[in-house]
Design a protein around this motif. Sequence first.
Motif, short mmCIF file in Angstrom:
data_model
loop_
_atom_site.label_atom_id
_atom_site.label_comp_id
_atom_site.label_asym_id
_atom_site.label_seq_id
_atom_site.Cartn_x
_atom_site.Cartn_y
_atom_site.Cartn_z
N PHE A 13 35.74 11.65 4.58
CA PHE A 13 36.18 13.15 4.71
C PHE A 13 37.53 13.21 5.69
O PHE A 13 37.72 12.76 6.68
N SER A 40 36.67 13.82 0.57
CA SER A 40 36.40 15.18 0.61
C SER A 40 37.43 15.72 1.49
O SER A 40 37.68 15.16 2.48
N GLN A 42 37.83 19.72 3.83
CA GLN A 42 37.34 21.06 4.15
C GLN A 42 38.13 22.20 3.62
O GLN A 42 39.24 21.85 3.24
N ASN A 72 34.44 20.21 0.73
CA ASN A 72 33.27 19.98 1.64
C ASN A 72 33.46 21.13 2.61
O ASN A 72 33.61 20.74 3.75
N VAL A 73 33.12 22.17 2.25
CA VAL A 73 32.58 23.09 1.15
C VAL A 73 33.55 24.19 0.63
O VAL A 73 34.21 24.31 1.73
N GLY A 102 31.19 21.43 -3.89
CA GLY A 102 30.42 21.75 -2.94
C GLY A 102 30.78 22.99 -2.41
O GLY A 102 32.08 23.45 -2.09
#
Length: 143
Positions: A13, A40, A42, A72-73, A102
């Motif tokens: 992430f 991923s 945000q 994410n997400v 997501g």
Amino acid sequence: MADYGHDLSFGIFVTPKADAGPHIIELARRADAAGLDWVSVQDHPYQPAFLDAMTLLTAIAAATERVAVFPNVANLPLRPPAVLARAVASLDILSGGRAELGIGTGAFWDAIAAMGGPRRSPRESVDALREAIAVIRALWTPG
């Protein structure tokens, strides 16, 4: 350990800081080379210090060979479901099947409202998420 009926996957992430774009791409390349499964980021479109998640995920997919990408997400209140479905489907096609999605109900309502998004109660957020899932599934269903 519990058996969830599928293989475990691993990834990273990365915080989509606007002043770290090249570094983020390099981290994604390293994750790809190391054999990780995911990268991923945000999705906070109202955060001026962050890059746009979907644009960044596209750049990551273009700079890597096998790692999958996903928000994410994804910020549902600021990304209408039909538009989000098209964006992720396009990224999936362009990346050779390496995009996932997501989505969440939303948070940080003052910031969302400041960008023109809706201010929702918890119940309204869950209802909107249910509706979004139905819309996205319908748009992703052949025919």
